[in-house]
Write a protein that holds these residues in place. Structure first.
Motif, PDB file in Angstrom:
ATOM      1  N   THR A 143      51.665  36.248  29.221  1.00  0.00           N
ATOM      2  CA  THR A 143      50.491  35.955  29.977  1.00  0.00           C
ATOM      3  C   THR A 143      50.266  34.331  29.812  1.00  0.00           C
ATOM      4  O   THR A 143      49.960  33.862  30.915  1.00  0.00           O
ATOM      5  CB  THR A 143      48.843  36.552  29.234  1.00  0.00           C
ATOM      6  OG1 THR A 143      49.444  37.962  29.284  1.00  0.00           O
ATOM      7  CG2 THR A 143      47.730  36.082  29.763  1.00  0.00           C
ATOM      8  N   GLU A 146      52.142  32.888  32.233  1.00  0.00           N
ATOM      9  CA  GLU A 146      51.901  33.362  33.495  1.00  0.00           C
ATOM     10  C   GLU A 146      52.789  34.389  34.205  1.00  0.00           C
ATOM     11  O   GLU A 146      52.912  34.384  35.535  1.00  0.00           O
ATOM     12  CB  GLU A 146      51.570  32.067  34.499  1.00  0.00           C
ATOM     13  CG  GLU A 146      50.710  31.135  34.136  1.00  0.00           C
ATOM     14  CD  GLU A 146      50.232  30.064  34.920  1.00  0.00           C
ATOM     15  OE1 GLU A 146      50.858  29.766  35.936  1.00  0.00           O
ATOM     16  OE2 GLU A 146      49.210  29.306  34.620  1.00  0.00           O
ATOM     17  N   ARG A 148      53.268  37.655  34.962  1.00  0.00           N
ATOM     18  CA  ARG A 148      52.313  38.816  35.035  1.00  0.00           C
ATOM     19  C   ARG A 148      52.869  40.124  34.848  1.00  0.00           C
ATOM     20  O   ARG A 148      52.588  41.277  34.169  1.00  0.00           O
ATOM     21  CB  ARG A 148      51.294  38.829  36.300  1.00  0.00           C
ATOM     22  CG  ARG A 148      50.000  37.941  36.068  1.00  0.00           C
ATOM     23  CD  ARG A 148      49.291  37.948  37.338  1.00  0.00           C
ATOM     24  NE  ARG A 148      47.883  37.042  37.259  1.00  0.00           N
ATOM     25  CZ  ARG A 148      47.229  36.682  38.258  1.00  0.00           C
ATOM     26  NH1 ARG A 148      47.947  36.618  39.636  1.00  0.00           N
ATOM     27  NH2 ARG A 148      46.079  35.833  37.904  1.00  0.00           N
ATOM     28  N   ALA A 151      53.790  40.855  31.331  1.00  0.00           N
ATOM     29  CA  ALA A 151      52.742  41.016  30.616  1.00  0.00           C
ATOM     30  C   ALA A 151      52.223  42.629  30.893  1.00  0.00           C
ATOM     31  O   ALA A 151      52.075  43.286  29.869  1.00  0.00           O
ATOM     32  CB  ALA A 151      51.502  40.270  31.157  1.00  0.00           C
ATOM     33  N   VAL A 152      52.135  42.913  32.075  1.00  0.00           N
ATOM     34  CA  VAL A 152      51.731  44.438  32.442  1.00  0.00           C
ATOM     35  C   VAL A 152      53.128  45.169  31.454  1.00  0.00           C
ATOM     36  O   VAL A 152      52.697  46.370  31.070  1.00  0.00           O
ATOM     37  CB  VAL A 152      51.967  44.517  33.862  1.00  0.00           C
ATOM     38  CG1 VAL A 152      52.081  46.260  34.332  1.00  0.00           C
ATOM     39  CG2 VAL A 152      50.694  43.953  34.462  1.00  0.00           C
ATOM     40  N   HIS A 174      42.860  44.023  33.286  1.00  0.00           N
ATOM     41  CA  HIS A 174      42.403  42.625  33.725  1.00  0.00           C
ATOM     42  C   HIS A 174      43.651  41.879  33.991  1.00  0.00           C
ATOM     43  O   HIS A 174      43.487  41.139  35.379  1.00  0.00           O
ATOM     44  CB  HIS A 174      42.076  41.810  32.133  1.00  0.00           C
ATOM     45  CG  HIS A 174      41.638  40.391  32.571  1.00  0.00           C
ATOM     46  ND1 HIS A 174      40.537  40.058  33.120  1.00  0.00           N
ATOM     47  CD2 HIS A 174      42.463  39.181  32.342  1.00  0.00           C
ATOM     48  CE1 HIS A 174      40.450  38.532  33.217  1.00  0.00           C
ATOM     49  NE2 HIS A 174      41.480  38.191  32.874  1.00  0.00           N
ATOM     50  N   THR A 175      44.848  42.202  33.793  1.00  0.00           N
ATOM     51  CA  THR A 175      46.035  41.648  34.263  1.00  0.00           C
ATOM     52  C   THR A 175      46.106  42.003  35.599  1.00  0.00           C
ATOM     53  O   THR A 175      46.718  41.296  36.599  1.00  0.00           O
ATOM     54  CB  THR A 175      47.162  41.846  33.247  1.00  0.00           C
ATOM     55  OG1 THR A 175      46.820  41.256  32.093  1.00  0.00           O
ATOM     56  CG2 THR A 175      48.547  41.075  33.766  1.00  0.00           C
TER      57      THR A 175
END
Length: 640
Positions: A143, A146, A148, A151-152, A174-175
């Motif tokens: 995250t 940046e 995503r 992060a997911v 949120h992501t």
């Protein structure tokens, strides 16, 4: 089906050796799964599948395969060590220790040892580097970078091991929401609701995302249920009210009344023994800015540039935000403030005490509805002057909030009886906006013979039946034109069906197209005219469309929520793009569509016009704010 002969296993070993040496993990996964179709009891194939999954960062899948391999043959040290290391990576230390002890009592297998990844830490090495919630930490790092997608991925891995992790479920949603994948966020939160039944914070976030995905009735029903579950939870009550803001048919006055009710219930109450701060002569005013989590929002750079341009001889600035100033999302504010306070998760009373300790003269809320815990503190008098700058179109609901900054387009009237705040009009009442990048491509001029392409950056939450009906009128007026929408997961089957249905009701589904997701630059580069959504217009987005050479047409709506793009256009001297009725809206779009020479002249001049505009200049924005503060302080001194 009969089991493979020994030669088949020898062939598996030979092919696996080559694939491991070449680090072709996808092919290794296919090889192992194909072999398992023939021999579902092959411990070797399960081990190889675990190795391939690990190398592709699928930790949950790797653990599952390794566990089956262990169950098929528990006398292979490499299998048990792989399993113990994988458990360390997943943060399952009890399982890791259990298998690590077993591994020390079992013999090594030469065939398996050939397949052990070179970069796989041994159990002892992995244990020495163990961190709490390692998969969650990977998601946090992704995250910050940046990234995503990563992060997911890591959040889903964490949830696979920890299905009741509220923090991970909320972070995943949120992501996904931040990426515009509202339908996926809804599905992930529905899974979270099953894992954590009755969890109000999950249900509240699901209610919000249902609204983002365009399911307003479901969103509102779930929101009301959530409020009934936790009637004393200020944040949940507040979020449910705010979810109504994107519904163009929901009157702003009604929302303001609910927010005032929230403020009366949850806002801080003035203590009878407290002494209100008093305004008086100052050689230097102390201005406090509540920025909350603004560092992670789209307007953060423009906000920071404005604050950094303040006259430091006349103004001492105090920042109140979420997290340390050294955290990545807050680095942009390092040149803005004399002092910074981390107020994340602070209760309103402690926040108010912190403001008082800094002797703040003017306290400015630049976070709006993003910081309800701190917003509640404005129910009492923390500073002589308390100002709502932007982000709270229905008002703060706080009795001690003195001023709402606005302009004559956002608020043509001089007062709003639905608000506690007094309206104070500036030249520019919008959130700070910087000029778009000069590297953005300008829309090339066409010959005038091609059909006109209309474009709109509108997620599903903005595509109400009312919005679609107006755009249908435009398409009827321009029979050859097409409308291209930014792809906000419209490719999802359920969403695409709704989209086709909404425009299909007018026989127009075949004239709707989608641009690639997350590529607003490409959307505007293919368009001739931009249609601003009617509800909660995004002035920064409209500025980008203008910068790329597109006229932006908007409807001047009934309240300030729907007038932000109109305010932007009027400040740029482009008021002729603002319609006062649906009929004039259709007429303005049609006029631009039919006049290719006018569009060409517009493209040639718009960047010079925007470059000279004060609303894009941080220094001029700062001077404007300082003039406002001087006027407000003068009023406070005289008791006006």
């Amino acid at each position: 089906m009969s089991a493979p002969v020994a030669a088949d296993k020898a062939q598996l070993v030979e092919k696996a050796n080559a694939l491991v040496d070449s680090e072709n993990w996808q092919e290794l996964a296919s090889l192992s799964l194909d072999y398992l179709d023939q021999d579902p009891d092959s411990a070797e194939a399960y081990f190889l599948a675990a190795v391939a999954a690990f190398q592709q960062d699928s930790i949950r899948e790797a653990v599952d395969f390794a566990e089956i391999a262990f169950s098929k043959d528990s006398a292979v040290r490499e299998t048990i060590e792989l399993l113990s290391s994988l458990y360390v990576f997943a943060g399952e230390l009890s399982q890791a220790l259990f298998h690590g002890k077993i591994a020390m009592t079992v013999q090594s297998n030469e065939t398996y040892s050939r397949w052990v990844p070179k970069d796989l830490a041994t159990f002892g090495q992995a244990l020495g580097k163990v961190r709490e919630n390692p998969l969650m930490n990977k998601a946090v790092l992704a995250t910050r970078d940046e990234d995503r997608n990563q992060a997911v991925h890591w959040l889903r891995q964490h949830i696979a091991f920890n299905p009741e992790s509220r923090k991970a479920h909320k972070a995943l949603a949120h992501t996904l929401t931040g990426a515009g994948l509202f339908h996926e966020a809804v599905n992930s939160l529905r899974a979270a609701a099953h894992a954590l039944p009755g969890d109000a914070s999950i249900l509240s976030q699901l209610s919000d995302n249902l609204a983002y995905a365009g399911y307003r009735d479901q969103s509102r029903a779930l929101g009301e249920l959530t409020r009934s579950i936790v009637p004393d939870d200020a944040a949940v009550q507040f979020d449910t009210i705010c979810s109504r803001l994107t519904d163009s048919m929901d009157p702003l006055d009604s929302i303001s009344q609910e927010i005032q009710g929230w403020g009366e219930r949850f806002g801080c109450k003035p203590e009878p023994w407290a002494v209100d701060p008093v305004a008086g002569p100052r050689s230097q005013l102390t201005v406090g800015y509540l920025v909350g989590g603004a560092g992670a929002r789209g307007h953060a750079d423009a906000l920071a540039d404005t604050l950094a341009a303040h006259d430091t001889d006349k103004y001492r600035l105090i920042g109140f935000g979420w997290g340390k100033l050294t955290q990545e999302q807050n680095l942009k504010f390092q040149k803005c403030f004399n002092t910074w306070h981390d107020v994340r998760n602070l209760d309103p009373i402690t926040f108010g005490t912190m403001v008082a300790a800094e002797a703040v003269d003017i306290l400015v809320d630049a976070s709006g509805y993003g910081s309800p815990e701190q917003l509640a503190a404005f129910g009492t008098r923390m500073a002589p002057v308390q100002v709502s700058w932007f982000g709270a179109p229905a008002g703060s609901g706080m009795g001690a909030m003195d001023i709402m900054l606005t302009d004559s387009v956002l608020d043509p009237s001089d007062s709003d009886p639905a608000l506690h705040e007094r309206l104070f009009k500036q030249e520019n009442g919008l959130p700070p906006i910087n000029l778009p990048s000069p590297e953005l491509p300008m829309r090339e001029a066409g010959s005038g013979e091609e059909p006109v392409t209309l474009v709109a950056n509108a997620p599903m939450e903005f595509l109400s039946p009312y919005q679609v009906s107006i755009w249908a009128r435009v398409l009827f007026a321009l029979p050859e034109a097409s409308l291209v929408l930014q792809d906000y997961a419209y490719g999802h089957q359920a969403v695409i069906s709704r989209l086709i249905g909404m425009f299909g009701d007018y026989g127009l589904a075949h004239r709707i197209d989608l641009a690639a997701p997350h590529q607003t630059e490409a959307l505007y580069h293919m368009g001739d005219i931009c249609l601003a959504p009617l509800i909660v217009g995004n002035p920064a987005d409209a500025a980008q469309a203008l910068w790329q050479g597109l006229p932006v047409v908007t409807l001047n709506g009934p309240d300030r929520r729907q007038r932000e793009v109109a305010s932007l256009l009027n400040q740029l001297g482009l008021g002729d793009m603002v319609a006062d009725s649906i009929e004039s809206y259709v007429e303005i779009v049609a006029d631009w569509a039919r006049d290719v020479d006018r569009r060409t002249q517009f493209r040639q001049s718009i960047r010079d016009r925007m470059s000279g505009a004060s609303l894009f200049d941080p220094k001029q924005r700062a001077r404007s704010m300082e003039s406002t503060y001087a006027a407000l302080w003068s009023e406070a001194e005289t008791g006006a």
